[in-house]
Scaffold this motif. Structure first.
Motif, short mmCIF file in Angstrom:
data_model
loop_
_atom_site.label_atom_id
_atom_site.label_comp_id
_atom_site.label_asym_id
_atom_site.label_seq_id
_atom_site.Cartn_x
_atom_site.Cartn_y
_atom_site.Cartn_z
N GLN A 113 -15.69 79.02 15.88
CA GLN A 113 -16.75 78.16 15.40
C GLN A 113 -17.15 77.16 16.48
N LEU A 114 -18.45 77.10 16.77
CA LEU A 114 -18.97 76.10 17.71
C LEU A 114 -19.39 74.83 16.98
N SER A 115 -19.91 74.96 15.77
CA SER A 115 -20.28 73.78 14.98
C SER A 115 -20.26 74.14 13.50
N GLY A 116 -19.99 73.13 12.67
CA GLY A 116 -19.98 73.33 11.23
C GLY A 116 -20.49 72.08 10.53
N HIS A 117 -21.18 72.27 9.41
CA HIS A 117 -21.70 71.13 8.66
C HIS A 117 -21.60 71.41 7.17
N ILE A 118 -21.16 70.42 6.40
CA ILE A 118 -21.01 70.51 4.94
C ILE A 118 -21.97 69.52 4.28
N THR A 119 -22.66 69.99 3.24
CA THR A 119 -23.43 69.12 2.36
C THR A 119 -22.87 69.28 0.95
N ALA A 120 -22.53 68.18 0.30
CA ALA A 120 -21.91 68.27 -1.03
C ALA A 120 -22.22 67.01 -1.82
N VAL A 121 -22.06 67.10 -3.15
CA VAL A 121 -22.33 65.95 -4.00
C VAL A 121 -21.11 65.05 -4.13
N ASP A 122 -19.94 65.53 -3.69
CA ASP A 122 -18.76 64.67 -3.69
C ASP A 122 -18.18 64.66 -2.28
N SER A 123 -17.01 64.10 -2.12
CA SER A 123 -16.46 63.84 -0.79
C SER A 123 -15.56 64.96 -0.27
N THR A 124 -15.70 66.19 -0.79
CA THR A 124 -14.89 67.29 -0.29
C THR A 124 -15.19 67.54 1.19
N THR A 125 -14.17 67.90 1.94
CA THR A 125 -14.36 68.18 3.38
C THR A 125 -13.91 69.59 3.73
N LEU A 126 -13.74 70.44 2.70
CA LEU A 126 -13.22 71.78 2.96
C LEU A 126 -14.31 72.73 3.44
N THR A 127 -13.94 73.62 4.33
CA THR A 127 -14.85 74.64 4.84
C THR A 127 -14.53 75.96 4.17
N ASP A 128 -15.54 76.63 3.64
CA ASP A 128 -15.33 77.85 2.85
C ASP A 128 -15.94 79.05 3.57
N VAL A 129 -15.08 79.91 4.12
CA VAL A 129 -15.54 81.12 4.80
C VAL A 129 -15.26 82.36 3.95
N ALA A 130 -15.02 82.17 2.65
CA ALA A 130 -14.67 83.30 1.78
C ALA A 130 -15.76 84.35 1.75
N ASN A 131 -17.02 83.92 1.61
CA ASN A 131 -18.10 84.90 1.54
C ASN A 131 -18.37 85.55 2.89
#
Length: 391
Positions: free
Chosen positions: A169-187
């Motif tokens: 991964q070169l870069s990652g960004h999360i947008t969420a309604v709460d403060s979770t910081t987990l990255t999900d690569v399941a799909n």
């Protein structure tokens, strides 16, 4: 309060009241007129987020207030509504095959060609020698949760010398309604490992019926074949095959709960989970489409879109270790829509690049301590974060 402000407040309260009443609708395809399964209907009002998922008949009940209601599905153009109509007609982004078409019998050449494809595919697919650039986007909408993860970087494809996928991964960004910081690569894992070409084998051919889609108008030598599972009927779709080169250039597939259980879950593990904890899978649906490209003489997935809808219950899950593992990995999301693009890149990684493997995604599986630690690591990749959802 001024008269103008009073009127604005009154109008907002009326809108909220109208939205708060339970309103029924059906989400349907504007072309085929068939129900759209598991479309998402959601709204953001201030810091609140509400959503509902249409059932397998396209039916949904909107029981939350809204000023703007968004209706989305991976295969359709997104709609933004200010009221709930009796039917939401969705315009397809891709060509959908109408199942009520009357088909002729299966020509004899189809199975002969598909058997040839299976025999030759290992030399034509997934033998890509180069590193590709990937761009992965995943969105989950469930109840009062909204989550979006964007990741881009490098991907090493399978080859005769190396099985499986590696990524950096070169870069990652999360947008969420709460403060979770987990990255999900399941799909991302599901999209790559549930590849249509990989799963086109002798068993697939013998277990499906095939028909020619005579409405398709493609390039020379291209034929669109419609398929349907003989046993369950909930595995269906169509794919484009170049009969001259004997290569599949694109595919669309819908898989329901019966076929998903057969393909993705061990009967033994499912039986043990049911006996020990009461674990039961209620719904499991996948919509999948893929386009392949040829680069340097090898075919590889270039554009993949994947919708995953899963509903299960585990009423007796009181194991503290299991709960902690679920917390550290996000527990997975039940309603996900994802895309990935794989493209040639002129920027090559150097020897210091840290590659991470992408193991096959799982629904029920016994994990060693080492595997559990790696799942936690995959769920905590470096990423920037945005709190809240844009209206």
């Amino acid at each position: 309060m001024t008269t103008k402000r009073y009127i604005i407040l009154l109008l907002w309260l009326m809108t909220a009241w109208m939205g708060a009443r339970a309103q029924k609708t059906v989400v349907a395809d504007a072309v085929t007129r068939l129900p759209v399964e598991h479309a998402s209907l959601y709204a953001k009002e201030g810091r609140a987020f509400h959503s509902v998922v249409a059932d397998d008949e396209g039916r949904a009940v909107v029981d939350f207030p809204f000023r703007k209601l968004t209706v989305s599905h991976l295969n359709y153009e997104k709609q933004v509504l200010t009221r709930v109509p009796d039917t939401v007609w969705m315009k397809p982004l891709v060509r959908m095959v109408n199942e009520v078409t009357v088909y002729s019998g299966e020509p004899a050449w189809i199975r002969k060609t598909l058997k040839r494809f299976v025999k030759e595919k290992t030399t034509r697919y997934h033998t890509h020698p180069e590193v590709l650039h990937y761009d992965y986007n995943s969105q989950s909408i469930s109840g009062r949760q909204y989550y979006q993860y964007q990741s881009e970087g490098w991907m090493r494809m399978p080859s005769p010398e190396k099985k499986g996928y590696d990524f950096h991964q070169l870069s990652g960004h999360i947008t969420a309604v709460d403060s979770t910081t987990l990255t999900d690569v399941a799909n991302l894992r599901r999209m790559l490992f549930e590849d249509f070409v990989d799963e086109m084998d002798k068993k697939f051919i013998s277990g499906h019926r095939f028909y020619i889609d005579y409405d398709y108008e493609g390039a020379k030598n291209e034929v669109s074949l419609i398929f349907r599972d003989k046993k369950y009927g909930d595995d269906r779709g169509h794919f484009i095959i170049d009969t001259a080169r004997c290569v599949i250039v694109s595919a669309q597939r819908h898989i329901g709960i019966k076929t998903n259980k057969q393909l993705r879950v061990s009967d033994f593990m499912l039986s043990m989970a049911r006996i020990m904890t009461g674990y039961k899978i209620h719904e499991w649906m996948v919509d999948y489409r893929v386009t392949y490209e040829e680069t340097s003489g090898s075919w590889h997935p270039a554009d993949i879109a994947y919708k995953f809808y899963f509903k299960a219950e585990d009423p007796n899950d009181t194991d503290e270790q299991s709960q902690e593992f679920s917390r550290q990995t996000g527990g997975g999301f039940s309603n996900m829509e994802s895309t990935v693009r794989l493209r040639h890149t002129d920027i090559a990684p150097d020897d210091s690049t840290r590659w991470m493997s992408l193991p096959r995604s799982w629904i029920l599986k016994y994990n060693t301590d080492e595997q559990r630690a790696y799942e936690v690591e995959l769920s905590n990749l470096p990423a920037t974060f945005t709190l809240g959802v844009e209206e």
